[in-house]
Design a protein around this motif. Structure first.
Motif, PDB file in Angstrom:
ATOM      1  N   ASP A   1     -18.859  -9.170 -46.907  1.00 36.26           N
ATOM      2  CA  ASP A   1     -20.021  -9.938 -47.357  1.00 36.26           C
ATOM      3  C   ASP A   1     -21.090  -9.820 -46.274  1.00 36.26           C
ATOM      4  OD1 ASP A   1     -21.935 -11.714 -48.153  1.00 36.26           O
ATOM      5  OD2 ASP A   1     -20.690 -13.522 -47.913  1.00 36.26           O
TER       6      ASP A   1
ATOM      7  N   SER B   1     -22.247 -15.457 -51.463  1.00 32.58           N
ATOM      8  CA  SER B   1     -21.196 -15.665 -50.447  1.00 32.58           C
ATOM      9  C   SER B   1     -20.109 -16.594 -50.975  1.00 32.58           C
ATOM     10  CB  SER B   1     -21.806 -16.229 -49.160  1.00 32.58           C
ATOM     11  OG  SER B   1     -22.637 -15.256 -48.573  1.00 32.58           O
TER      12      SER B   1
ATOM     13  N   ARG C   1     -16.878 -11.684 -43.498  1.00 26.67           N
ATOM     14  CA  ARG C   1     -18.315 -11.972 -43.563  1.00 26.67           C
ATOM     15  C   ARG C   1     -18.979 -11.357 -42.332  1.00 26.67           C
ATOM     16  NH1 ARG C   1     -18.946 -17.988 -44.167  1.00 26.67           N
ATOM     17  NH2 ARG C   1     -18.345 -17.570 -46.318  1.00 26.67           N
TER      18      ARG C   1
ATOM     19  N   GLN D   1     -22.226 -11.509 -40.456  1.00 27.21           N
ATOM     20  CA  GLN D   1     -23.434 -12.357 -40.436  1.00 27.21           C
ATOM     21  C   GLN D   1     -23.979 -12.467 -39.012  1.00 27.21           C
ATOM     22  OE1 GLN D   1     -23.570 -16.837 -41.226  1.00 27.21           O
ATOM     23  NE2 GLN D   1     -24.219 -15.985 -43.176  1.00 27.21           N
TER      24      GLN D   1
ATOM     25  N   ARG E   1     -13.397 -15.441 -42.522  1.00 30.70           N
ATOM     26  CA  ARG E   1     -13.363 -14.681 -41.269  1.00 30.70           C
ATOM     27  C   ARG E   1     -14.738 -14.046 -41.081  1.00 30.70           C
ATOM     28  NH1 ARG E   1      -9.103 -11.134 -38.539  1.00 30.70           N
ATOM     29  NH2 ARG E   1      -7.659 -12.405 -39.717  1.00 30.70           N
ATOM     30  N   THR E   2     -15.333 -14.220 -39.897  1.00 32.37           N
ATOM     31  CA  THR E   2     -16.738 -13.807 -39.702  1.00 32.37           C
ATOM     32  C   THR E   2     -16.889 -13.003 -38.423  1.00 32.37           C
ATOM     33  OG1 THR E   2     -17.513 -15.787 -40.866  1.00 32.37           O
ATOM     34  CG2 THR E   2     -19.111 -14.677 -39.477  1.00 32.37           C
TER      35      THR E   2
END
Ligand code: NAP
Length: 260
Positions: free
Chosen positions: A77, A87, A103, A105, A236-237
């Protein structure tokens, strides 16, 4: 396990510089097959040379069906921090189908001691923060977020957008600038001077391509109404394309385990 004959199929939800960079990084990988997805709103978007698709999936169910039908082994994402619906749908559809989700970001902007930021939770609060006295407002929130400013018609709005806004969404006293980032500190300072801007309104996009307006506001001693990011369900980012690629390679070589 992914192999050169069966690469891991990766859906990239795009709309950001990072998504494009990730798509480009997957152009020549043997273990990863990228599919680049855009909402299909921006005309002539920049695209990587990988498989692409455009247009919505049809909500959570539509995305879950797509993931299953396309044999997607991982979703990245990499949508804009304010593309909250996409999202949220990604979190729900990936949970439903057991598809690993990451993710990508970028971090939000940080104020320096010389900045004068008024941090607000949403667009309506940004409109209220402009106050009753007429001001010359530089509005950079994007064309989808203009209508709330119709409630504050006493201000002049310098509206910058990539695509022409819907006339029905516009506050009465406005000037429209159709421009695409990146911008420079010099050009932003010149623009704000020329239009006698006295306050800037922006979303906390965190992008380097659009941050020069913040430096220009600081240089000119102007206040900034900063709209905070929407709250998203946990995922999870990572912050960089490099980290996303590492995660994908790890996944491709470990097999598409449900707990990765
Ligand atoms: P949104 O409100 O979160 O999404 C609305 C709907 O658009 C989603 O439910 C989905 O439709 C579809 N969609 C969004 N991103 C998509 C993608 N990458 N691929 C396929 N369908 C997608 O998003 P938004 O704020 O309208 O933003 C739309 C696009 O512009 C996003 O790709 C975003 O990264 C980009 N963008 C947004 C902003 C911003 O300020 N919001 C700024 C710059 C770029 P379905 O439910 O039918 O699947």
């Amino acid at each position: 396990m992914a192999s050169s004959s069966h690469p891991l199929r990766v859906l990239i939800l795009g709309g950001t510089t990072e998504a494009l960079a990730l798509g480009r990084a997957l152009e020549n990988t043997f273990d990863l097959h990228g599919i680049f997805s855009l909402a299909g709103i921006t005309p002539s978007p920049h695209l990587p040379h990988i498989e692409t698709r455009q247009g919505g999936f049809g909500g959570i169910e539509g995305l879950a069906t797509y993931l299953h039908a396309q044999g997607i082994g991982a979703v990245i994402d990499a949508t804009h921090p304010f593309a909250a619906q996409m999202s949220r749908n990604a979190v729900a559809a990936c949970a439903q189908t057991g598809t690993p989700l990451l993710r990508l970001q970028r971090p939000g902007w940080q104020a320096s001691p010389d900045d004068n930021w008024i941090i607000v939770p949403d667009i309506d609060a940004a409109t209220a923060a402009l106050g009753a006295t007429p001001r010359r407002v530089f509005l950079t929130t994007g064309r989808k977020d203009l209508a709330p400013f119709r409630a504050a018609p006493q201000h002049h709005y310098l509206i910058r957008s990539i695509v022409a806004p819907d006339p029905a969404s516009l506050p009465p006293d406005h000037t429209i600038l159709l421009q695409r980032p990146p911008f420079t500190r010099e050009s932003e300072t010149r623009l704000m001077r020329e239009h006698r801007v006295d306050i800037l309104v922006t979303k906390d996009a965190g992008s380097d391509a659009t941050s020069p307006k913040l430096a220009a506001a600081r240089d000119l001693g102007l206040p900034v109404v900063m709209i905070a990011r929407p709250t998203l369900p946990p995922a999870r980012t990572v912050a960089t394309v490099h980290e996303a690629i590492d995660w994908l390679h790890g996944l491709a070589h470990a097999g598409t385990r449900r707990d990765v």
